[in-house]
Motif scaffolding. Structure first.
Motif, short mmCIF file in Angstrom:
data_model
loop_
_atom_site.label_atom_id
_atom_site.label_comp_id
_atom_site.label_asym_id
_atom_site.label_seq_id
_atom_site.Cartn_x
_atom_site.Cartn_y
_atom_site.Cartn_z
N VAL A 2 -17.68 79.12 1.97
CA VAL A 2 -19.06 79.56 2.15
C VAL A 2 -19.07 81.08 2.03
N GLN A 3 -19.99 81.59 1.26
CA GLN A 3 -20.16 83.03 1.12
C GLN A 3 -21.45 83.45 1.80
N LEU A 4 -21.36 84.56 2.53
CA LEU A 4 -22.50 85.07 3.29
C LEU A 4 -22.74 86.53 2.94
N SER A 25 -24.20 80.86 0.31
CA SER A 25 -23.95 80.14 -0.93
C SER A 25 -22.60 79.44 -0.82
N GLY A 26 -22.33 78.55 -1.76
CA GLY A 26 -21.09 77.80 -1.72
C GLY A 26 -21.30 76.44 -1.06
N SER A 27 -20.34 76.03 -0.25
CA SER A 27 -20.36 74.70 0.38
C SER A 27 -21.22 74.70 1.63
N ILE A 28 -22.47 75.08 1.47
CA ILE A 28 -23.35 75.23 2.62
C ILE A 28 -23.72 73.90 3.24
N LYS A 75 -34.25 78.50 0.79
CA LYS A 75 -33.64 79.73 0.28
C LYS A 75 -32.21 79.90 0.77
N ASN A 76 -31.73 78.95 1.56
CA ASN A 76 -30.37 79.05 2.14
C ASN A 76 -30.17 80.39 2.83
N THR A 77 -31.17 80.77 3.59
CA THR A 77 -31.16 82.09 4.24
C THR A 77 -31.50 81.95 5.71
N VAL A 78 -30.80 82.73 6.51
CA VAL A 78 -31.06 82.82 7.94
C VAL A 78 -31.52 84.24 8.24
N TYR A 79 -32.46 84.35 9.15
CA TYR A 79 -33.04 85.64 9.49
C TYR A 79 -32.82 85.96 10.96
N LEU A 80 -32.82 87.23 11.26
CA LEU A 80 -32.83 87.70 12.64
C LEU A 80 -33.92 88.76 12.74
N GLN A 81 -35.04 88.37 13.34
CA GLN A 81 -36.13 89.31 13.57
C GLN A 81 -35.87 90.03 14.89
N ALA A 97 -21.08 81.49 9.75
CA ALA A 97 -21.36 80.08 9.49
C ALA A 97 -20.24 79.25 10.09
N LEU A 98 -20.60 78.24 10.85
CA LEU A 98 -19.61 77.40 11.53
C LEU A 98 -19.69 75.98 11.02
N VAL A 99 -18.53 75.43 10.64
CA VAL A 99 -18.41 74.03 10.29
C VAL A 99 -17.76 73.35 11.49
N THR A 100 -18.53 72.58 12.24
CA THR A 100 -18.03 72.06 13.50
C THR A 100 -16.94 71.00 13.32
N SER A 101 -16.93 70.29 12.20
CA SER A 101 -15.93 69.24 12.01
C SER A 101 -14.53 69.81 11.81
N THR A 102 -14.44 71.01 11.27
CA THR A 102 -13.14 71.62 11.00
C THR A 102 -12.94 72.91 11.79
#
Length: 117
Positions: A2-4, A25-28, A75-81, A97-102
């Motif tokens: 995953v790229q951020l 982007s990537g394996s989102i 948009k595969n986007t997260v915001y922090l207002q 980004a956290l993948v909880t299974s791994t």
């Protein structure tokens, strides 16, 4: 993988606002939780806010009522207002980004937020 990529940091006066963005982007499809961390000079990195795929959010006590995390899945986007900013909010802000299974964690490069008094 995953790229951020974060954006939106800058210099703002106390009481002002900024909105940070994190484009993924990537394996989102594998990501379960998106988080914002921050690290001030000489301090440990700390969790600021988190949002799950189901929309559940969580905040550090120091930012509750001032910061809002949200996501735009299209948009595969997260915001922090960030509102009512304080000098103590000055830090480099990182998207995670956290993948909880791994338990794989992915990090962005960080964006500097500076709040002047």
């Amino acid at each position: 993988q995953v790229q951020l990529v974060e954006s939106g940091g800058g210099l703002v006066q106390a009481g002002g606002s900024l909105r940070l963005s994190c484009a993924a982007s990537g394996s989102i499809f594998s990501v379960n939780v998106m988080r914002w961390y921050r690290q001030a000079p000489g301090k440990q990195r700390e969790l600021v806010a988190a949002i799950t795929n189901g929309g559940y959010t969580n905040y550090a006590d120091s930012v509750k009522g001032r910061f809002t995390i949200s996501r735009d899945n299209a948009k595969n986007t997260v915001y922090l207002q960030m509102n009512s900013l304080k000098p103590e909010d000055t830090a480099v802000y990182y998207c995670n980004a956290l993948v909880t299974s791994t338990l794989d964690n992915y990090w962005g490069q960080g964006t500097q937020v500076t709040v002047s008094s």
